[in-house]
Structures are given as C-alpha cells and as structure tokens.
Write an enzyme that holds these catalytic residues in place. Structure first.
Site, PDB file in Angstrom:
ATOM      1  N   GLN A 284      -4.866  -5.016   6.650  1.00 37.13           N
ATOM      2  CA  GLN A 284      -5.601  -5.634   6.147  1.00 37.13           C
ATOM      3  C   GLN A 284      -5.794  -7.217   6.876  1.00 37.13           C
ATOM      4  OE1 GLN A 284      -7.978  -5.144   4.005  1.00 37.13           O
ATOM      5  NE2 GLN A 284      -7.227  -3.100   3.499  1.00 37.13           N
TER       6      GLN A 284
ATOM      7  N   CYS B 194      -4.705   2.927  -3.543  1.00 37.60           N
ATOM      8  CA  CYS B 194      -3.584   3.149  -2.901  1.00 37.60           C
ATOM      9  C   CYS B 194      -2.398   2.116  -3.074  1.00 37.60           C
ATOM     10  CB  CYS B 194      -3.505   3.295  -1.588  1.00 37.60           C
ATOM     11  SG  CYS B 194      -4.708   4.878  -1.046  1.00 37.60           S
TER      12      CYS B 194
ATOM     13  N   LYS C  21     -10.312  -0.720  10.489  1.00 35.05           N
ATOM     14  CA  LYS C  21     -10.638  -2.072   9.564  1.00 35.05           C
ATOM     15  C   LYS C  21     -11.221  -3.029  10.443  1.00 35.05           C
ATOM     16  CE  LYS C  21      -7.366  -0.295   6.284  1.00 35.05           C
ATOM     17  NZ  LYS C  21      -8.012   0.128   4.861  1.00 35.05           N
TER      18      LYS C  21
ATOM     19  N   ASP D  70       2.845  -4.895   7.914  1.00 36.61           N
ATOM     20  CA  ASP D  70       1.622  -3.952   7.712  1.00 36.61           C
ATOM     21  C   ASP D  70       0.405  -4.993   7.756  1.00 36.61           C
ATOM     22  OD1 ASP D  70      -0.450  -2.658   7.041  1.00 36.61           O
ATOM     23  OD2 ASP D  70       0.515  -2.082   5.016  1.00 36.61           O
TER      24      ASP D  70
ATOM     25  N   HIS E 195       0.879  -1.181   0.039  1.00 38.71           N
ATOM     26  CA  HIS E 195       0.122   0.018   0.018  1.00 38.71           C
ATOM     27  C   HIS E 195       0.961   1.237   0.208  1.00 38.71           C
ATOM     28  CE1 HIS E 195      -2.730   2.803   1.976  1.00 38.71           C
ATOM     29  NE2 HIS E 195      -3.764   2.067   1.537  1.00 38.71           N
TER      30      HIS E 195
HETATM   31  C1  LIG Z   1      -2.590  -2.944   3.345  1.00 39.72           C
HETATM   32  C2  LIG Z   1      -2.932  -1.511   3.684  1.00 39.72           C
HETATM   33  N1  LIG Z   1      -1.823  -0.864   4.399  1.00 39.72           N
HETATM   34  C3  LIG Z   1      -2.094   0.501   5.090  1.00 39.72           C
HETATM   35  C4  LIG Z   1      -3.363   1.015   5.063  1.00 39.72           C
HETATM   36  C5  LIG Z   1      -3.469   2.309   5.720  1.00 39.72           C
HETATM   37  O1  LIG Z   1      -4.219   2.287   6.563  1.00 39.72           O
HETATM   38  P1  LIG Z   1      -4.845   3.499   7.260  1.00 39.72           P
HETATM   39  O2  LIG Z   1      -5.396   4.419   6.319  1.00 39.72           O
HETATM   40  O3  LIG Z   1      -5.805   3.215   8.017  1.00 39.72           O
HETATM   41  O4  LIG Z   1      -3.587   4.260   8.066  1.00 39.72           O
HETATM   42  C6  LIG Z   1      -4.288   0.365   4.321  1.00 39.72           C
HETATM   43  C7  LIG Z   1      -5.544   1.067   4.244  1.00 39.72           C
HETATM   44  O5  LIG Z   1      -6.388   1.004   3.184  1.00 39.72           O
HETATM   45  C8  LIG Z   1      -4.259  -0.973   3.744  1.00 39.72           C
HETATM   46  O6  LIG Z   1      -4.972  -1.464   3.104  1.00 39.72           O
END
Ligand SMILES: Cc1ncc(COP(=O)(O)O)c(C=O)c1O
Lengths: 417, 149
Positions: free
Chosen positions: A214, A375, A237, A211, A134
């Site tokens: 998800q 993203c 999430k 990370d 991401h």
């Molecule tokens: C794989 C992954 N990493 C990081 C994020 C970022 O999360 P947040 O926007 O809650 O900081 C997301 C959210 O869309 C994600 O899907």
C-alpha cells in the site's frame, strides 16, 4: 512533509482531471451509472500507456528471455531487465541486483520466509509483526513457524489504529531476528513510522521487512533512507499489471540466501551431482517470468514517476481530508482507523446496515468499494466488527467520487433506516 | 432503487432487524459453525434432533441482512420437520437462490421465495446459503450421544 505553501503550489500543478482521462475504464458504466471507482487499495486501474506497453510487447517484442541468441529474444530480455533499473530508481535501491521480480507482495514475503527465514530462524528465535498486518504478512510466518519452531510475536495498535511504540520497543529483544511491518495499513490507512521502527529493530539486532504493497503508490519511498533490509511491493497497486511485483533485499543479505524455488534461469550450471546457483537476483527467479507484465510494470513506474509526486500527495491528502469530513456527517457512520498519520484509505461502518449490504446498494449506484475484512481479520477483531466498507483513492480519484459515494449512502439509509 | 427493493424485500429487512430463534437458549444436541471467509461473517447453528425430527433450531453470530434473514427464516420454517425433509429443503432452497430451473417453493416454504432476489447477485448467493450449509453440517454430525435414527 512539504510545508503548506509549497503543497498548495504543487496541487495546482497536479491536474487530476487530465490524469483521469488517461484511464479508459473510468469512462465506463456500471448498472447504467458512470463508474465511481473507490477500490484502488485492492488494485489500481491502469493508464493507457501501461495497457499499450503490454499490448506492444505481445505485438512486436515478445520471446522468452535470457535464452535466445536471436534478436527478438535479446530485445525482449533487454526490455525486461531494464525494468530492474526502473524499480531500483523508484525505491532508491543501490543496485539493480537488489531487485528480485516476484508475482507480487505475497510472493515476495514468502520468498523471504522460505529462503532467509528457513535458513536463519529456529527455536528460541522471535519474529515480531504488528496487529495490523495483511494476511500475507502473517500467514507465511505462521507456516514457517510451524516448520522451524520460532516464536511469532504481535505488537498491538491502539483504538485509533496507531502502533503502540512503547509496547513495540518492549517486544524487541536479542531473541528478535526479524521485524515485519506494513508501511501503510490497507484496512485502516495508518502510516507506520518505518524509519523509527528500523532504528529500534536494528538496535536490537533484528532485520526489518517492510510490506510496501500500500505504501508504494502513496508514500515517497527510499529504502536506503528507511534502512529496511527487505521491501516488498506489487505492480498492480501502482497502476501496473497484476501478477508481477518486487522484492528488494540488501545485496549482502541476498548474497547469502539460498534459493527457494528450483528450476531454469536460476542456475549457473547443473549436473546430476551438483548445481551451482546463479547470483542474485536470478537465483530467486526460477522459471519463465511474467514477461509482458514486468514490462508493463516498467511502464507504470515511468508513468508514476512522471507525475508531479508532491502534487499527487497533496491531491490524495485533500481527498482524505474531504472524504473524512463528508463521511463524518453521515448519521450513524463510524470511521474505523483514525490515526493522525493516514493516507488514501477510509474504512467505515454504519450502525444500521452491514458492510455487505452497503456494498450491494453502492454498487447499484455504480460505486465500487470494498466490503469485507480486507485480508486483515485481526484488525476487524480489534474493533469488534466482522467487516468494514472501505473507500480508497488513487491519482485519478476526485472529490466528485466522494460526493457520489455520500449520496449513494443516502440510499442505504433509505432502505435500512 | 426498485431492483434493490426486490433484493431487500420487507420480509428480509424485518428478519434481519429482529431475527427469530436467535441465541442459544434451548437444549440442543447438534451444532456447527459456518463462516464466509470472503467477508468474515460467522454463524453457529444449534439443532435439537429427536426421533429423526428437528425439534428445535436456533442460531447466533453475525452477518449481513441477507444471511441473517435467511438464517432466521430457516429456523422458523424447518422446526418440526424431519431430518430428511430438512436436507431436501436445503437442496430446493439452493435451487431457488441460484436460479436453477426458475424453481419456486411452495408447501409452507413459499416465504423463502423472498430470497430469490439474490439470483441477480452471484456474490450474495453465499450469504443466502451460509446458515443452510451450516445446518447441513450440523445434521451430519455423528459424534453425538443420542442416536435416534
Ligand atoms: C498491505 C498489503 N500487503 C500485502 C498485500 C498483498 O498483495 P498482493 O495480493 O498483490 O500480493 C496487500 C494487497 O491487498 C496489501 O494491501
């Protein structure tokens, strides 16, 4: 992985309809149609207990924390701090002090970059990420690279969306100081072999940041079994409020990391000559935090852990298999991301219509999906598409949601041929 | 479905399936890239400006039906107009798709009214205006060799 017989038993215990009833928003309508919510990977909806926990905080138990000697502040502080234990339990960390509250995954990763990274990375060092990260696990490293001069390397995935482990292993060397990987790809649904990755990375002498944005709502997560050094996730999430998340870090690493933001609540003592910083986790938590959101995340963790988690996994596997089968039959539809190990996400494109147009048509039928690059533009580039449509599932999702999606796709074909 | 038909009128579907002036085949002296960071859509607009007149106009890239049709119609309708005219059209088109004052276009531009349907879809206004913003940037370009104004 549970064996098939026990998975079937678990699915019977897991009552998806009863769970759905706990989410008020799922009873609402969009464009006059019942809401079919298939965008949980962007943010999950909230069960009543979470909504109540936030409201009750403001109604009966709210004051600033760690400051007042009065009862109300002490009670709020206790409720807030209790969430550390809940988060520790959720990911099976060893100590509450290894749980740092952040605004979410994005801030958790930036914290590691700006605190650990700034202190430990320089010219000649390498950070290895994967092609399916991401943007929040790419951009913080690019920003830091431009500040400190290390090299950022990228491990590719194959055309199914599977990380190519041979190439990954070859990319590791004694120069590699940190490996940053997603546990579950938000754009492809691929589950990464995190345990294998940490073993390889540690053998090369590198730390590992996972990370878990998800991963946390879909995969049983034990940071000690994974042996990762850092683990980041977001409350929103996991059926909790937005604006609150967690960074887990191994205690011996956190102990040596400098603060990254200065302010109140992160100090032991301050004079104009010198400031003594508080011990972790408070060293990394400057300023008044998202108090009600944190308490809400605690309620979400309790709620989530109260679910039959084997049953949930079986339910989500069923939705993935059913959704994949139904969508595969739609003429002209191509699923992007076909890894054998997948969870909760189906990304696809149609040959006749752009994802944006598909999103608008589905919306007119009350079906909420994500249409865009998620993203993860490098993932889109890999498959040479500008965007995909993504249907993603949560505990409350059902086969009916998928049926509604598929029949709404008929409308797309009617319009665009 | 009828609301959708208002948004996706036949003209839009036609232009999105077979965009006019697509591809960079003719000489040009100004160009700009535009992208919509929300969805990853990208266009490049190529313009040939001579004596203050938009002599030729083309585009390439990829986008949804709305952004592609809008780009295609734009290239068709602005070719041959003066630069000032093109700028003014941008403003008027913007007013049409955002629904300000219920603006409608005439004098040969009425074809663009088919895009007025995006008014009901705030997220899609960006799609309809992507090529236009890109054209505006191309026209502003100052680093060109032939200055004819
Ligand atoms: C794989 C992954 N990493 C990081 C994020 C970022 O999360 P947040 O926007 O809650 O900081 C997301 C959210 O869309 C994600 O899907």
């Amino acid at each position: 992985m549970a064996d098939t017989a026990s998975a079937i038993k678990a699915a019977r215990r897991f009552d998806a309809a009863a769970i759905r009833g706990q989410f008020p928003i799922l009873g609402t309508r969009c464009h006059g149609k019942p809401l079919t919510f298939l965008d949980s990977a962007a943010s999950a909806q909230k069960p009543q207990v979470v909504i109540d926990a936030v409201a009750e905080t403001y109604e009966g138990q709210y004051a600033n924390i760690h400051r007042g000697v009065y009862d109300l502040s002490e009670r709020t502080s206790a409720a807030f701090e209790a969430v550390r234990g809940k988060a520790r339990g959720l990911i099976n960390a060893a100590h509450d002090d290894e749980i740092i509250f952040t605004s979410g995954t994005t801030e958790s990763i930036n914290l590691v970059a700006q605190s650990w990274g700034r202190a430990n990375l320089g010219p000649g060092d390498e950070v290895l990420i994967t092609e399916m990260e991401h943007h929040s696990n790419i951009v913080p490293w690019q920003l830091l690279r431009d500040q400190t001069g290390f090299t950022l390397k990228v491990a590719p995935f194959d055309d199914h969306g599977v990380l190519i482990m041979e190439t990954f292993e070859k990319s590791l060397s004694e120069r590699t100081k940190l490996v940053c990987v997603t546990q579950l790809s938000n754009a492809l649904g691929t589950i990464l072999p995190v345990r294998e990755i940490t073993t390889m990375a540690h053998a090369a002498g590198a730390l590992v940041l996972v990370d878990g944005a998800q991963g946390i709502p879909h995969l049983a997560t034990d940071v000690r079994a994974l042996d990762c050094d850092f683990y980041a996730f977001s409350g929103h999430k996991l059926y909790g409020p937005s604006g609150i998340g967690v960074l887990y870090g191994k205690a011996d690493l956190l102990a040596h990391m400098p603060p990254w933001k200065g302010g109140g609540d992160m100090i032991a003592s301050v004079t104009f000559e010198k400031t003594e910083f508080a011990a972790p986790p408070h060293r990394f938590e400057a300023g008044t935090p998202n108090i009600a959101g944190t308490i809400g995340m605690g309620a979400a963790i309790d709620w989530f852990q109260g679910l039959d988690l084997d049953g949930l996994a079986a339910h989500e596997d069923d939705l993935l298999a059913y959704g994949t089968a139904c969508l595969s039959e739609v003429p002209g539809l191509r699923i992007i991301g076909t890894a054998p190990d997948k969870a909760a996400v189906i990304s696809f494109v149609l040959d006749t219509a752009h994802p944006h147009d598909i999103g608008t048509v589905l919306d007119s039928q009350g079906v909420a999906v994500r249409a865009g690059h998620h993203c993860a533009q490098p993932v889109m580039d890999h498959f040479d598409v500008a965007a995909t449509v993504r249907a993603s599932f949560g505990a409350y999702s059902s086969r009916d949601d998928i049926d509604t999606l598929v029949s709404a796709l008929d409308q797309v074909r009617e319009l665009f041929g | 479905m009828s609301e959708l038909r208002d948004l996706y009128q036949e003209v839009i579907l036609d232009h999105s399936r077979s965009p006019r002036n697509f591809g960079h085949h003719q000489p040009s002296n100004r160009q700009a890239k535009g992208n919509n960071p929300l969805c990853g859509d990208k266009f490049t607009v190529y313009v040939l400006v001579e004596d203050g007149i938009v002599k030729d106009l083309s585009f390439e890239g990829r986008g949804c039906a709305i952004s592609t049709a809008s780009a295609s119609l734009m290239t068709e309708l602005l070719k041959g107009r003066t630069e000032d005219d093109a700028q003014a059209m941008f403003e008027r088109f913007h007013a049409v798709v955002t629904g300000e004052k219920g603006e409608e276009l005439d004098d040969g531009l009425d074809k663009l009214n088919v895009l007025a349907g995006v008014r009901g879809y705030p997220m899609r206004v960006k799609c309809a205006t992507l090529a236009w913003h890109t054209l505006k940037a191309a026209l502003k370009q100052t680093d060109e060799t032939v200055v004819t104004e």
